[in-house]
Design an enzyme around this catalytic site. Structure first.
Site, PDB file in Angstrom:
ATOM      1  N   CYS A  98       0.813  -1.228   0.000  1.00  0.00           N
ATOM      2  CA  CYS A  98       0.000   0.000   0.000  1.00  0.00           C
ATOM      3  C   CYS A  98       0.842   1.272   0.000  1.00  0.00           C
ATOM      4  CB  CYS A  98      -0.952  -0.004   1.188  1.00  0.00           C
ATOM      5  SG  CYS A  98      -2.058  -1.440   1.203  1.00  0.00           S
ATOM      6  N   LYS A 107      -8.548  -0.024  10.510  1.00  0.00           N
ATOM      7  CA  LYS A 107      -8.521  -1.088   9.508  1.00  0.00           C
ATOM      8  C   LYS A 107      -7.560  -2.175   9.956  1.00  0.00           C
ATOM      9  CE  LYS A 107      -7.477  -2.039   4.691  1.00  0.00           C
ATOM     10  NZ  LYS A 107      -7.231  -1.509   3.362  1.00  0.00           N
ATOM     11  N   ARG A 163       0.390  -7.442   5.268  1.00  0.00           N
ATOM     12  CA  ARG A 163       0.200  -6.028   5.584  1.00  0.00           C
ATOM     13  C   ARG A 163       0.239  -5.751   7.094  1.00  0.00           C
ATOM     14  NH1 ARG A 163      -1.042  -4.953   0.425  1.00  0.00           N
ATOM     15  NH2 ARG A 163      -3.030  -5.542  -0.526  1.00  0.00           N
ATOM     16  N   GLU A 181      -6.415   5.370  16.919  1.00  0.00           N
ATOM     17  CA  GLU A 181      -6.408   5.621  15.469  1.00  0.00           C
ATOM     18  C   GLU A 181      -7.568   6.539  15.076  1.00  0.00           C
ATOM     19  OE1 GLU A 181      -4.509   5.106  13.021  1.00  0.00           O
ATOM     20  OE2 GLU A 181      -3.254   3.346  13.341  1.00  0.00           O
ATOM     21  N   LYS A 239     -13.199  -1.457   9.806  1.00  0.00           N
ATOM     22  CA  LYS A 239     -13.154  -2.478   8.766  1.00  0.00           C
ATOM     23  C   LYS A 239     -12.266  -3.632   9.193  1.00  0.00           C
ATOM     24  CE  LYS A 239     -11.335  -3.123   4.203  1.00  0.00           C
ATOM     25  NZ  LYS A 239     -10.476  -2.613   3.186  1.00  0.00           N
ATOM     26  N   SER A 246     -15.305  -8.219   1.662  1.00  0.00           N
ATOM     27  CA  SER A 246     -15.507  -9.268   0.662  1.00  0.00           C
ATOM     28  C   SER A 246     -15.666 -10.662   1.276  1.00  0.00           C
ATOM     29  CB  SER A 246     -14.344  -9.250  -0.325  1.00  0.00           C
ATOM     30  OG  SER A 246     -13.103  -9.379   0.346  1.00  0.00           O
TER      31      SER A 246
HETATM   32  C1  PBG Z   1      -6.950  -1.461  -0.317  1.00  0.00           C
HETATM   33  C2  PBG Z   1      -8.222  -2.076   0.193  1.00  0.00           C
HETATM   34  C3  PBG Z   1      -8.488  -3.397   0.580  1.00  0.00           C
HETATM   35  C4  PBG Z   1      -9.859  -3.457   0.838  1.00  0.00           C
HETATM   36  C5  PBG Z   1     -10.357  -2.186   0.650  1.00  0.00           C
HETATM   37  N1  PBG Z   1      -9.333  -1.343   0.272  1.00  0.00           N
HETATM   38  C6  PBG Z   1      -7.597  -4.575   0.630  1.00  0.00           C
HETATM   39  C7  PBG Z   1      -6.504  -4.657   1.599  1.00  0.00           C
HETATM   40  O1  PBG Z   1      -6.272  -3.765   2.409  1.00  0.00           O
HETATM   41  O2  PBG Z   1      -5.797  -5.649   1.545  1.00  0.00           O
HETATM   42  C8  PBG Z   1     -10.636  -4.683   1.244  1.00  0.00           C
HETATM   43  C9  PBG Z   1     -12.085  -4.684   0.885  1.00  0.00           C
HETATM   44  C10 PBG Z   1     -12.767  -5.998   0.970  1.00  0.00           C
HETATM   45  O3  PBG Z   1     -12.210  -7.040   1.359  1.00  0.00           O
HETATM   46  O4  PBG Z   1     -13.965  -6.024   0.621  1.00  0.00           O
HETATM   47  N2  PBG Z   1      -5.945  -1.309   0.596  1.00  0.00           N
END
Ligand code: PBG
Length: 327
Positions: free
Chosen positions: A129, A194, A216, A232, A247, A273
């Site tokens: 990222c 996140k 990550r 955060e 998230k 997802s």
């Molecule tokens: C980009 C990003 C990600 C998601 C949203 N923006 C992937 C990640 O961080 O690896 C995940 C969204 C999802 O799983 O629906 N950094």
């Protein structure tokens, strides 16, 4: 107490339940993620995310018209560029995939809010990222590239930019960049909280953004932590975030509730997802009732404290909600 008090009295029929219902999900709460891809003439369904596709810009129009007609207030855009490089130049190319998609969506449906994911991972050859130095994602040099990305999205007409990279200080950097470029009204929805989650699995197929080495965990949050989430969230609000996000959503509802209780800004939650794919897979196997499970999940996310829910179920949910709230 019993037998005078009987909580079941209020559950006797659908109308009583409607009257005393504490939480309602509405179309107003929903954001629908969209994947836009390079090339033309292509609509490619994502294997693990039935009903969700990668769209080339020239094929977007009917999809956008459908989303707008359903009354969904906003889409969240992700881009799949033709080529990637070490520094993710495609992310801040004024004629990049997301920038072109934003212009097209604004042409087709000017009122539909366009939120853009601001991150480099879909555009870097290594899939991380930010920019690398000796195999590590280097925070400070990444800020300038994220800022350029956000400004180019706003230049294209994005209403809201959503940094998802988890670099420190990026909200302040992006706010300064936007203001300096005449975009004082562009909203920042920050992925403040996140986690480094395995629930992003199907997304990495959808967006082609899997890291080519490592993971990550050196920049996204450690799942066991909740006090760190408050830190955060507070930092991002101080830096100028207008909306903050937690998230993933489902495995982090406790985090969502705590952050929402502390933070005087609108809260978004991302029903990611992997959460979506599990529901789809179980429904396909005939193990669950998809409609009821999906609405129960969205209701839970709202009950936990979300004002805004980003979900791949958005289009189906609007139709289900129109038929009655799961009752
Ligand atoms: C980009 C990003 C990600 C998601 C949203 N923006 C992937 C990640 O961080 O690896 C995940 C969204 C999802 O799983 O629906 N950094």
């Amino acid at each position: 107490m019993f037998p005078i008090i009987r909580p079941r009295r209020l559950r006797q029929n659908a109308n009583l339940r409607r009257l005393v219902r504490e939480t309602r999900v509405s179309v107003d709460d929903l954001v629908y993620p969209l994947f836009v891809t390079h090339g033309s003439g292509s609509v490619c369904e994502i294997g693990a995310m039935p009903g969700n596709c990668q769209w080339s810009v020239d094929r977007l129009q009917p999809e956008i018209e459908e989303i707008a007609a359903l009354g969904i207030p906003a889409v969240l855009l992700f881009g799949i560029p033709e080529s990637k490089d070490e520094v993710g130049s495609g992310a801040y190319d004024p004629d990049g995939i997301v920038q072109r998609a934003v212009r097209e969506i604004k042409r087709v449906a000017p009122e539909l809010l366009v939120i853009t994911d601001v991150c480099l991972c879909e555009y870097t050859s290594h899939g991380h990222c930010g920019v690398l130095e000796e195999g590590c994602v280097c925070n400070d040099p990444t800020l300038e590239l994220l800022t350029r990305t956000a400004v180019s999205h706003a230049d294209a007409g994005a209403d809201i930019v959503a940094p998802s990279d988890m670099m420190d200080g990026r909200v302040a950097a992006i706010r300064e960049g936007l203001d300096g470029a005449g975009h004082a009204d562009t909203v920042i929805m920050s992925y403040a909280v996140k986690y480094a989650s395995a629930f992003y699995g199907p997304f990495r197929e959808a967006a082609g953004s899997a890291p080519q080495f490592g993971d990550r965990r050196a920049y996204q949050m450690d799942p066991p932590n909740v006090r760190e989430a408050l830190r955060e969230a507070r930092l991002d609000i101080e830096e100028g975030a207008d909306i903050i996000m937690v998230k993933p959503a489902l495995a982090y509802l406790d985090v969502l509730t705590k952050v929402a209780a502390e933070c005087p800004v609108p809260m978004a939650a991302y029903n990611v997802s992997g959460e979506f794919s599990m529901v789809k897979a179980a429904a396909k196997a005939g193990w669950i009732d998809e409609r009821r499970v999906a609405l129960e999940i969205l209701t839970a996310i709202k009950r936990a404290g979300a004002d805004i829910i980003i979900t791949y179920h958005a289009k189906e949910a609007v139709r289900w909600l129109a038929e009655g709230n799961g009752d």
